[in-house]
Design an enzyme around this catalytic site. Structure first.
Site, mmCIF file in Angstrom:
data_model
loop_
_atom_site.group_PDB
_atom_site.id
_atom_site.type_symbol
_atom_site.label_atom_id
_atom_site.label_comp_id
_atom_site.label_asym_id
_atom_site.label_seq_id
_atom_site.Cartn_x
_atom_site.Cartn_y
_atom_site.Cartn_z
ATOM 1 N N PRO A 193 -13.147 -36.378 28.002
ATOM 2 C CA PRO A 193 -14.083 -35.527 28.758
ATOM 3 C C PRO A 193 -14.019 -34.040 28.414
ATOM 4 O O PRO A 193 -14.810 -33.263 28.926
ATOM 5 C CB PRO A 193 -13.660 -35.750 30.208
ATOM 6 N N LYS A 225 -8.884 -31.429 25.693
ATOM 7 C CA LYS A 225 -8.345 -30.859 24.450
ATOM 8 C C LYS A 225 -9.346 -29.911 23.792
ATOM 9 O O LYS A 225 -8.957 -28.904 23.196
ATOM 10 C CB LYS A 225 -7.931 -31.991 23.516
ATOM 11 N N ARG A 281 -20.465 -39.991 28.183
ATOM 12 C CA ARG A 281 -19.247 -39.184 28.098
ATOM 13 C C ARG A 281 -19.492 -37.905 27.305
ATOM 14 O O ARG A 281 -18.880 -36.875 27.571
ATOM 15 C CB ARG A 281 -18.121 -40.007 27.466
ATOM 16 N N CYS A 302 -2.306 -42.130 24.242
ATOM 17 C CA CYS A 302 -1.606 -42.210 25.532
ATOM 18 C C CYS A 302 -1.034 -43.614 25.705
ATOM 19 O O CYS A 302 -1.162 -44.231 26.754
ATOM 20 C CB CYS A 302 -2.529 -41.830 26.687
#
Length: 448
Positions: free
Chosen positions: A112, A115, A138, A231
């Site tokens: 989203p 970064k 998105r 992640c």
């Protein structure tokens, strides 16, 4: 929490004697994070204290652990783009990016926008930042976040990595690849991800990650860097993918001094990778690796097509300049672009033909029948001092809440003005007849 049996077996193989501590971490509370936007706030510690966030994130100098019950998406600080809600572990990625002047940076899987907006703050709105997201909805959220945090050098695209690679071979100096993954590191925050997990899915993610990195390598200049992150805890999606890149291409795995407090990668050859484990660090699972493309490629710039300015473009710029004289204390210069009635200021000439572009630099506003209506993005892109009329309200007062609900405000002013708080604008208003008529976008307003 019911964790998949095979996932637990893999974690026990990975961690050995630390496995018990890792499992116990699932019974501890989850720490939430807020990153202060340095494009709009110089004293990050003071702002953090004002919202009760006093514990800094060790690997991010503008990140803090924060209680979301005290500050939410309806808070004026959020609406003004002073803060960004971000998982603390995810804040380790951008500090690992080697700095430079006038960089061309690509955030390849950007939504989203955590970064992207972090990188934009580091770049101080200089150079070029292309933020891409392959999923249309998105990509729209990504564009909204780049606007809210005041990025002026960002171009938001909605394309596949392969399409971008065909368009921009050997073009970027830095490429961030926060790759889609199995999400093992987020099981504490998103239990549904644990229910959907399978070893086969993890392995399919690894294949997809390699394909994305192949395209990223194509777009990277000699001497440039790929910052690869996930992640997940999976070795197959982390070190094994890095090993694939090192073996296939002329790349070097670089150390990341700014993340020396984090755990190293698995295996001696890949120890320069960095990991966040919830039983070792205060955050969810994360992985980062810094890969350098060796060689000094000299790629000639493609000659830019010289387009004769259209009558519509010249007229749009004239109308904007008239607005600028009335409403701003500064004059913006750069590459103007007109899409329909929408006028943009591009950070640098960029060939975007055949690409779906959501945001092409700074959206200045809309030209309507000989008049100019400023965009919501423009109210966030400039400092309060840049506007001739900036209505600074108390962030904890009633008036700012009224404005964010869409109400009018009393005022003796006339003309366009920006309504905001100390540190940044929240939106436009147009004053006449003793009131400021509200131009805060309806979809952002607080429900009454």
């Amino acid at each position: 929490m019911q964790l998949p049996k095979r996932f637990l077996e893999r974690m026990q193989e990975l961690l050995g004697d630390e496995y018990g501590s890792f499992i116990s971490s699932y019974d501890t509370s989850i720490k939430q994070g807020i990153r202060i936007n340095t494009l709009k706030c110089a004293d990050t510690a003071a702002l953090a204290r004002s919202i009760g966030a006093t514990e800094p994130v060790q690997w991010c100098e503008d990140g803090y652990y924060a209680d979301r019950s005290t500050v939410s998406g309806t808070h004026p600080f959020h609406a003004a783009g002073l803060i960004y809600f971000q998982e603390p572990s995810a804040m380790c990625v951008v500090p690992s990016v080697p700095t430079g002047k006038d960089l061309r940076v690509l955030d390849l899987c950007a939504a989203p926008g955590g970064k992207t907006t972090h990188m934009g703050a580091i770049m101080k709105n200089k150079g070029l930042l292309v933020a891409n997201e392959i999923i249309p909805k998105r990509a729209t959220v990504l564009a909204e976040n780049t606007e809210r945090l005041g990025l002026r050098n960002a171009v938001v695209t909605n394309a596949s990595p392969a399409a971008l690679a065909q368009k921009f071979p050997s073009f970027f100096d830095r490429i961030i690849v926060d790759a889609p993954c199995s999400g093992e590191g987020m099981f504490r925050k998103e239990p549904q991800a644990a229910e959907e997990w399978s070893e086969a899915h993890s392995l399919s993610c690894a294949t997809r990650q390699k394909n994305i990195l192949d395209d990223a390598y194509t777009m990277l200049r000699g001497g440039g860097y790929i910052i690869y992150s996930t992640c997940t805890f999976s070795y197959d999606e982390n070190e094994a993918v890095v090993g694939y890149m090192l073996k296939k291409y002329n790349m070097t795995l670089e150390d990341i001094p700014s993340l020396s407090m984090l755990s190293g990668g698995i295996g001696e050859e890949l120890s320069k990778c960095r990991r966040v484990f919830p039983h070792r660090q205060c955050g969810e699972g994360h992985f980062v690796a810094l890969l350098k493309k060796n060689g000094e490629e000299i790629v000639p710039e493609k000659p830019r097509k010289q387009k004769k300015p259209s009558v519509a473009m010249a007229e749009a710029i004239r109308i904007y300049r008239d607005f600028e004289k009335d409403a701003l204390n500064i004059s913006l210069d750069g590459e103007f672009a007109l899409f329909g009635d929408n006028l943009y200021l591009m950070p640098t000439p960029l060939d975007t033909d055949a690409l779906r572009v959501i945001r092409c630099g700074l959206h200045l506003g809309i030209v309507k029948k000989g008049r100019f209506e400023p965009s919501h993005a423009l109210s966030h892109a400039l400092s309060p001092e840049s506007f001739k009329q900036f209505v600074c309200l108390d962030a904890n007062g009633d008036d700012i809440q009224k404005y964010m609900r869409g109400d009018v405000l009393p005022s003796s002013r006339r003309g366009w003005c920006v309504v905001g708080i100390d540190g940044g604008g929240i939106g436009w208003g147009k004053a006449s007849g003793g009131v400021i008529k509200n131009h805060y976008p309806k979809h952002l307003r607080i429900l009454k």
